[in-house]
Motif scaffolding. Structure first.
Motif, PDB file in Angstrom:
ATOM      1  N   GLY A 146       0.815  -1.210   0.000  1.00  0.00           N
ATOM      2  CA  GLY A 146       0.000   0.000   0.000  1.00  0.00           C
ATOM      3  C   GLY A 146       0.847   1.257   0.000  1.00  0.00           C
ATOM      4  N   LEU A 147       0.251   2.350  -0.538  1.00  0.00           N
ATOM      5  CA  LEU A 147       0.894   3.666  -0.587  1.00  0.00           C
ATOM      6  C   LEU A 147       0.112   4.594   0.329  1.00  0.00           C
ATOM      7  CD1 LEU A 147       2.991   5.588  -1.931  1.00  0.00           C
ATOM      8  CD2 LEU A 147       1.281   6.026  -3.691  1.00  0.00           C
ATOM      9  N   ILE A 148       0.754   5.071   1.382  1.00  0.00           N
ATOM     10  CA  ILE A 148       0.095   5.925   2.379  1.00  0.00           C
ATOM     11  C   ILE A 148       0.765   7.294   2.360  1.00  0.00           C
ATOM     12  CG2 ILE A 148      -0.503   6.186   4.813  1.00  0.00           C
ATOM     13  CD1 ILE A 148      -1.868   3.840   3.482  1.00  0.00           C
ATOM     14  N   ILE A 149       0.111   8.263   1.707  1.00  0.00           N
ATOM     15  CA  ILE A 149       0.656   9.626   1.614  1.00  0.00           C
ATOM     16  C   ILE A 149      -0.469  10.622   1.841  1.00  0.00           C
ATOM     17  CG2 ILE A 149       2.586   9.068   0.075  1.00  0.00           C
ATOM     18  CD1 ILE A 149       0.860   9.905  -2.272  1.00  0.00           C
ATOM     19  N   GLY A 150      -0.105  11.843   2.140  1.00  0.00           N
ATOM     20  CA  GLY A 150      -1.091  12.897   2.308  1.00  0.00           C
ATOM     21  C   GLY A 150      -1.731  13.271   0.984  1.00  0.00           C
ATOM     22  N   GLY A 151      -2.910  13.906   1.068  1.00  0.00           N
ATOM     23  CA  GLY A 151      -3.601  14.314  -0.148  1.00  0.00           C
ATOM     24  C   GLY A 151      -4.633  13.317  -0.627  1.00  0.00           C
ATOM     25  N   LYS A 152      -4.728  12.145   0.025  1.00  0.00           N
ATOM     26  CA  LYS A 152      -5.732  11.146  -0.328  1.00  0.00           C
ATOM     27  C   LYS A 152      -6.738  11.013   0.804  1.00  0.00           C
ATOM     28  CE  LYS A 152      -2.911   8.393  -3.499  1.00  0.00           C
ATOM     29  NZ  LYS A 152      -2.504   7.022  -3.862  1.00  0.00           N
ATOM     30  N   GLU A 153      -7.835  10.275   0.535  1.00  0.00           N
ATOM     31  CA  GLU A 153      -8.878  10.125   1.538  1.00  0.00           C
ATOM     32  C   GLU A 153      -8.373   9.263   2.697  1.00  0.00           C
ATOM     33  OE1 GLU A 153     -12.544   8.814  -0.009  1.00  0.00           O
ATOM     34  OE2 GLU A 153     -12.669  10.362  -1.561  1.00  0.00           O
ATOM     35  N   PHE A 154      -8.436   9.825   3.873  1.00  0.00           N
ATOM     36  CA  PHE A 154      -7.899   9.151   5.060  1.00  0.00           C
ATOM     37  C   PHE A 154      -8.750   7.942   5.440  1.00  0.00           C
ATOM     38  CE2 PHE A 154      -7.390   8.839   9.738  1.00  0.00           C
ATOM     39  CZ  PHE A 154      -6.035   8.582   9.766  1.00  0.00           C
ATOM     40  N   CYS A 169       5.276   5.066   2.623  1.00  0.00           N
ATOM     41  CA  CYS A 169       4.541   6.170   3.239  1.00  0.00           C
ATOM     42  C   CYS A 169       5.450   7.369   3.474  1.00  0.00           C
ATOM     43  CB  CYS A 169       3.933   5.719   4.564  1.00  0.00           C
ATOM     44  SG  CYS A 169       5.144   5.055   5.700  1.00  0.00           S
ATOM     45  N   THR A 170       4.805   8.476   3.819  1.00  0.00           N
ATOM     46  CA  THR A 170       5.487   9.682   4.297  1.00  0.00           C
ATOM     47  C   THR A 170       5.321   9.762   5.816  1.00  0.00           C
ATOM     48  OG1 THR A 170       3.466  10.906   3.763  1.00  0.00           O
ATOM     49  CG2 THR A 170       5.256  11.006   2.160  1.00  0.00           C
ATOM     50  N   PRO A 171       6.219  10.444   6.544  1.00  0.00           N
ATOM     51  CA  PRO A 171       6.190  10.394   8.022  1.00  0.00           C
ATOM     52  C   PRO A 171       4.906  10.919   8.642  1.00  0.00           C
ATOM     53  CG  PRO A 171       8.285  11.287   7.235  1.00  0.00           C
ATOM     54  CD  PRO A 171       7.388  11.188   6.050  1.00  0.00           C
ATOM     55  N   GLY A 172       4.404  12.051   8.150  1.00  0.00           N
ATOM     56  CA  GLY A 172       3.239  12.669   8.780  1.00  0.00           C
ATOM     57  C   GLY A 172       2.000  11.795   8.713  1.00  0.00           C
ATOM     58  N   ARG A 173       1.714  11.250   7.523  1.00  0.00           N
ATOM     59  CA  ARG A 173       0.517  10.422   7.365  1.00  0.00           C
ATOM     60  C   ARG A 173       0.646   9.107   8.145  1.00  0.00           C
ATOM     61  NH1 ARG A 173      -4.185  10.220   4.255  1.00  0.00           N
ATOM     62  NH2 ARG A 173      -3.965  12.476   4.361  1.00  0.00           N
ATOM     63  N   LEU A 174       1.864   8.542   8.201  1.00  0.00           N
ATOM     64  CA  LEU A 174       2.073   7.306   8.954  1.00  0.00           C
ATOM     65  C   LEU A 174       1.777   7.514  10.439  1.00  0.00           C
ATOM     66  CD1 LEU A 174       3.078   4.391   9.272  1.00  0.00           C
ATOM     67  CD2 LEU A 174       5.403   5.308   9.453  1.00  0.00           C
ATOM     68  N   LEU A 175       2.281   8.609  11.015  1.00  0.00           N
ATOM     69  CA  LEU A 175       2.030   8.879  12.433  1.00  0.00           C
ATOM     70  C   LEU A 175       0.544   9.123  12.690  1.00  0.00           C
ATOM     71  CD1 LEU A 175       3.356   9.237  15.193  1.00  0.00           C
ATOM     72  CD2 LEU A 175       3.623  11.664  14.690  1.00  0.00           C
ATOM     73  N   GLN A 176      -0.140   9.738  11.726  1.00  0.00           N
ATOM     74  CA  GLN A 176      -1.581   9.959  11.863  1.00  0.00           C
ATOM     75  C   GLN A 176      -2.335   8.625  11.941  1.00  0.00           C
ATOM     76  OE1 GLN A 176      -3.253  12.306   8.695  1.00  0.00           O
ATOM     77  NE2 GLN A 176      -5.236  12.516   9.678  1.00  0.00           N
ATOM     78  N   HIS A 177      -1.935   7.656  11.116  1.00  0.00           N
ATOM     79  CA  HIS A 177      -2.574   6.334  11.169  1.00  0.00           C
ATOM     80  C   HIS A 177      -2.238   5.612  12.468  1.00  0.00           C
ATOM     81  CE1 HIS A 177      -4.631   5.848   7.357  1.00  0.00           C
ATOM     82  NE2 HIS A 177      -3.625   6.427   6.744  1.00  0.00           N
ATOM     83  N   MET A 178      -1.012   5.782  12.944  1.00  0.00           N
ATOM     84  CA  MET A 178      -0.643   5.154  14.217  1.00  0.00           C
ATOM     85  C   MET A 178      -1.504   5.672  15.360  1.00  0.00           C
ATOM     86  SD  MET A 178       3.525   4.952  14.148  1.00  0.00           S
ATOM     87  CE  MET A 178       4.382   3.638  13.275  1.00  0.00           C
TER      88      MET A 178
END
Length: 756
Positions: A146-154, A169-178
């Motif tokens: 999977g690709l987890i980046i900002g700008g897509k539907e969370f 993934c990018t760091p910000g979106r990964l921490l948000q999912h955590m």
């Protein structure tokens, strides 16, 4: 004797295949545990890789390994932590994707095992690129990625993230999912990959990365790759790696950039920058070019202007203010283009692999030598040829060339042919005049460029005070330079630094100041303290008010008659209202820095408030509420009785006031009624006078027609016109009619009179 019979157990094809797979995996594990055996390998086929990975590499045309891959992949396959450093374009992506696939394959990873590998990238574009390469070489495997980046539907990501084996993934979106995604767990993680680790730390993700690493299990393999080894990267490696193998491919190389890259720079004045860029684009229409600018607003303006100029090659732009879908579309479009110009910020300077890029043009000077290396790394990738051109203003040349020499970057200066150079200043002026949006973008681009120069740390290269702001604004098509406060601040700082140096240089003045310091009295020191308002009472006693002279007629100075009764205060005059120090040091008073920064409103709030006074009939001033002693207060009775008497007294006053108000209103209404009736009567009189005038005009007309003259006399509205004849009896005939109210009534009356 009975013969012994042996029973042979039949093995199903699935079990045989499973056993064969286990044997193959055991063989791969044994081979991978000795990475030193593959130090001389040059092809991927020589490495201990599974058939599925070999198939994906062959179908993607990855056959020969680069130097970082030869050294890094065997160590990563042996499940060792790797700290890799190599130039841009050296193949770092495959150096960690191949080990990720192989390690999960050997452990027979499936969807029930959860997340097995985590790949963190600094930018969305780089994450998309890594994901595309992963799909190519791993399409024969059965892992879910999977690709987890900002700008897509969370929410969509939340539904699927728990089923992923590999995450890019990018760091910000990964921490948000955590923090927010239920069911997302990293407890079973096997491999952590940090790509472009220096960029991750430079972009301000230090706290984010620390929080992510705290949520990961300590028993894992970590692969950290970076183009440059900065102090922040070493700190990150110390936190996340255990006994790592350091792989530095080009550490002892002669140059920090590829040998196949030709690098040059051009010196030009700031107002000529866009002319140079447009001339370059017009002379390289059959090339694929990337142009780097320092800000998003500049990128947008140059893109809109060049699209209107139509140089003859597709123009694209890529910056951080765009939506994610548009950025991905532009990235893919430029990747598939043969001839195009991509205007971008440093968002495209790291890790992105654009195929067949011929030129990298740096319109704005890079922040430092590392940024330069990453920018030019978009071309001359994988031993291909490439060209780099950097456009510098005169104030940037010396410092930037020195920085590049320290980083072992060979750069040569070239001159521009005047015959090839074109000017686009008049066209830009026309665009700004005709299109308000272009003018707005030009203004924002001007401010953004000046701010980017002002905010740079290395002032030996970037000096905003020496830039010709007016000429630069004209070159963008503007009528004048927009006002920018930070340039004035920079000029003040520069002036202050120069004055400081001059003071330090003059040794004689320093000695005088030291002598003055030793001779100061305690009163002098008191006046020079901060927060002087604390000493206001002492100060008022010590001020020399005797120096304030009053000139009287026949006084000390009677020569000037015009100065009669004028106060002349000694040493209290201000020469300029703009001098803030003088304003705040009136009569020697020294105010704190905090008060100097306060606005007029804030100072007014802190000023002492005046007391409201009431004057009695004799003219004496009294406070609004004066306190009396308890004995004097109780003379008029206790508090309750006084309150009751006060309420009764005020109530009577209010009742009398109400009566007076009602009488006043009644009188006003009566006056209005009388005035209205007077207006009605006047209107009736005007109507009657108009009717009589009309009758007079009618009689005059009849007289003119008959030709007979008649002596003038006044007629009333009820008189008959034939009564003028000289009759012996001289009698008048009277017609009784009602008083006419309207013009129709008057006309009817006139007809009756004529008929009579």
């Amino acid at each position: 004797m009975a013969k012994e019979t042996k029973t042979i157990k039949k093995v199903s094809p699935k079990e045989a295949q499973r056993k064969q797979n286990q044997d193959d995996i055991a063989t791969l594990e044994a081979k991978s545990s000795h990475p030193e055996n593959y130090s001389n390998a040059k092809l991927f086929s020589e490495l201990p890789l599974s058939d599925r990975t070999q198939k994906g590499l062959a179908q993607s045309n990855f056959k020969q390994m680069t130097e970082i891959q030869r050294k890094g992949v065997p160590l990563a396959l042996a499940k060792k932590d790797v700290l890799g450093a190599a130039k841009t374009g050296s193949g770092k992506t495959l150096s960690f994707l191949i080990p990720v696939l192989e390690i999960l394959f050997r452990q027979q990873w499936n969807a029930a095992d959860g997340l097995g590998a985590l790949i963190i990238s600094p930018t969305r574009e780089l994450a998309v690129q890594i994901f595309e390469v992963l799909k190519k070489i791993g399409k024969s495997h059965t892992f879910s990625a999977g690709l987890i980046i900002g700008g897509k539907e969370f929410k969509v990501e939340q539904e699927r993230i728990a089923r992923m084996n590999i995450l890019v993934c990018t760091p910000g979106r990964l921490l948000q999912h955590m923090d927010q995604s239920v069911g997302f767990s990293c407890d079973n993680l096997q491999v952590l990959v940090l790509d472009e680790a220096d960029r991750i730390m430079d972009m301000g993700f230090q706290n984010t990365m620390n929080a992510i690493i705290e949520n990961l299990p300590p028993q894992r393999q970590t692969l950290l790759f970076s183009a440059t080894q900065t102090r922040s990267v070493k700190d990150l490696a110390r936190l996340s790696l255990k006994d790592p193998e350091y792989v530095a491919v080009h550490e002892k190389a002669e140059h920090s950039t590829p040998k196949t890259l030709s690098q040059h720079y051009v010196v030009t004045e700031l107002p000529k920058k866009l002319d140079v860029l447009y001339s370059f684009v017009k002379s390289h229409l059959k090339s694929k070019t990337i142009v780097f600018l320092s800000s998003c607003k500049q990128t947008r303006f140059v893109f809109e202007a060049f699209c209107k100029l139509q140089p003859g090659v597709p123009i694209m732009h890529l910056h951080g203010k765009q939506k994610q879908t548009k950025r991905v579309d532009i990235f893919r479009k430029f990747t598939s283009s043969q001839h195009a110009v991509l205007l971008c910020t440093d968002i495209a300077a790291r890790g992105l692999d654009f195929p067949s890029v011929d030129w990298v043009v740096q319109l704005d000077c890079p922040e430092d030598a590392d940024t330069y290396i990453h920018r030019v790394g978009r071309t001359a990738r994988f031993d291909a040829d490439g060209h780099a051109l950097m456009i510098l203003v005169p104030s940037e040349v010396e410092g930037m060339v020195e920085e590049l020499k320290k980083k072992r970057v060979p750069v040569e200066e070239i001159k521009i042919r005047t015959s090839k150079q074109q000017s686009i200043q008049k066209q830009l002026q026309s665009f700004c005049f005709q299109d308000p949006e272009i003018k707005y973008l030009a203004q924002r681009a001007f401010v953004a460029y000046m701010r980017s120069i002002y905010l740079q740390r290395n002032k030996s290269i970037f000096d905003v005070t020496v830039l010709p702001a007016e000429e630069f604004a004209l070159s963008l098509g503007l009528a004048g330079a927009p006002k920018i406060k930070f340039v004035k601040k920079a000029e003040k700082k520069l002036m202050g630094a120069q004055e400081k140096k001059m003071k330090e240089a003059s040794s004689g003045e320093e000695e005088e100041e030291e002598q003055a310091k030793t001779q100061r009295t305690k009163y002098d020191r008191m006046f020079q303290r901060k927060n002087q308002d604390i000493l206001s009472e002492h100060y008022s006693k010590l001020v020399d008010f005797e120096g304030d002279k009053i000139k009287l007629d026949g006084g000390l100075e009677d020569d000037d008659d015009e100065d009669f009764l004028t106060i002349q205060r000694a040493d209290h005059t201000l020469e300029s209202d703009e001098d803030e120090d003088a304003m705040n040091n009136i009569a020697g008073e020294n105010i704190s820095k905090r008060k100097l920064k306060m606005s007029k409103k804030e100072r007014a709030k802190n000023m002492a408030r005046g007391d409201k006074l009431v004057f009695d009939e004799e003219g004496n001033a009294h406070a609004m509420y004066e306190l009396v002693e308890e004995k004097d207060f109780l003379k008029d009775g206790d508090a309750k009785s006084q309150i009751k008497a006060f309420i009764e007294q005020k109530g009577e006053l209010m009742q009398t006031a109400d009566k007076e108000d009602k009488e006043y209103v009644k009188q006003k209404k009566l006056e209005k009624k009388i005035k209205r009736k007077e207006r009605e009567r006047a209107a009736l009189k005007e109507d009657s006078s108009e009717a009589s005038d009309a009758e007079d005009q009618g009689s005059d007309m009849s007289e003119d027609e008959s030709g007979e003259e008649e002596p003038e006399r006044k007629r009333k509205w009820f008189e008959d016109s034939d009564s003028d004849s000289e009759d012996e009896s001289n009698k008048k005939r009277i017609i009784d009619v009602a008083e006419p109210q309207t013009l129709e009534d008057q006309e009817a009356l006139a007809l009756k009179l004529l008929g009579a």
